[in-house]
Design a protein around this motif. Structure first.
Motif, PDB file in Angstrom:
ATOM      1  N   VAL A  88     -28.155  21.467  30.888  1.00  0.00           N
ATOM      2  CA  VAL A  88     -28.090  21.946  29.512  1.00  0.00           C
ATOM      3  C   VAL A  88     -28.318  23.448  29.518  1.00  0.00           C
ATOM      4  N   TYR A  89     -27.643  24.130  28.598  1.00  0.00           N
ATOM      5  CA  TYR A  89     -27.707  25.587  28.517  1.00  0.00           C
ATOM      6  C   TYR A  89     -28.162  26.011  27.117  1.00  0.00           C
ATOM      7  N   LEU A  90     -28.725  27.204  27.052  1.00  0.00           N
ATOM      8  CA  LEU A  90     -29.052  27.798  25.761  1.00  0.00           C
ATOM      9  C   LEU A  90     -28.627  29.259  25.810  1.00  0.00           C
ATOM     10  N   GLN A  91     -27.579  29.581  25.106  1.00  0.00           N
ATOM     11  CA  GLN A  91     -27.135  30.967  24.990  1.00  0.00           C
ATOM     12  C   GLN A  91     -27.852  31.587  23.802  1.00  0.00           C
ATOM     13  N   MET A  92     -28.605  32.630  24.065  1.00  0.00           N
ATOM     14  CA  MET A  92     -29.408  33.274  23.032  1.00  0.00           C
ATOM     15  C   MET A  92     -28.892  34.687  22.806  1.00  0.00           C
ATOM     16  N   ASN A  93     -28.378  34.935  21.618  1.00  0.00           N
ATOM     17  CA  ASN A  93     -27.863  36.254  21.254  1.00  0.00           C
ATOM     18  C   ASN A  93     -28.703  36.847  20.132  1.00  0.00           C
TER      19      ASN A  93
END
Length: 122
Positions: free
Chosen positions: A78-83
């Motif tokens: 699982v990934y979490l792209q945080m912008n």
């Protein structure tokens, strides 16, 4: 035994981006929901985002429009792209997964990773 290992945390300036990853390993039969939680100093652990095995997502209001959760079922990751990171996003981020494994004879169990620090500076 099932293990969750997070990576990708670090120090970033406000407005910047980070991508967290969490890989599950072990005698896994299947994974239901996966998610990210965070805990800031002096605060309770809170939900950031979750994703089902079918791809349905749920986000905390504080991260909607800035964070994106995704998963690769073939890699049990699982990934979490945080912008557009903000100072208030500073916390230890924990991966969570609901897993059926050989070790539990197919029973569903909840697992946590060890956490990865995300620090947002001004």
């Amino acid at each position: 035994q099932v293990h969750l290992v997070e990576s990708g945390g670090g120090l970033v300036q406000a407005g910047g981006s980070l991508r967290l990853s969490c890989a599950a390993s072990g005698s896994i039969l299947s994974i239901n929901a996966m998610g990210w939680y965070r805990q800031a100093p002096g605060k309770q652990r809170e939900l950031v985002a979750t994703i089902t095995s079918g791809g349905s997502t749920n986000y905390a209001d504080s991260v909607k429009g800035r964070f994106t959760i995704s998963r690769d079922n073939a890699k049990n990751t699982v990934y979490l792209q945080m912008n557009s990171l903000k100072l208030e996003d500073t916390a230890v981020y924990y991966c969570n997964a609901e897993v059926r494994s050989v070790a539990t004879m197919g029973a569903l169990r909840n697992y946590w990773g060890q956490g990865t620090q995300v620090t947002v500076s001004s």
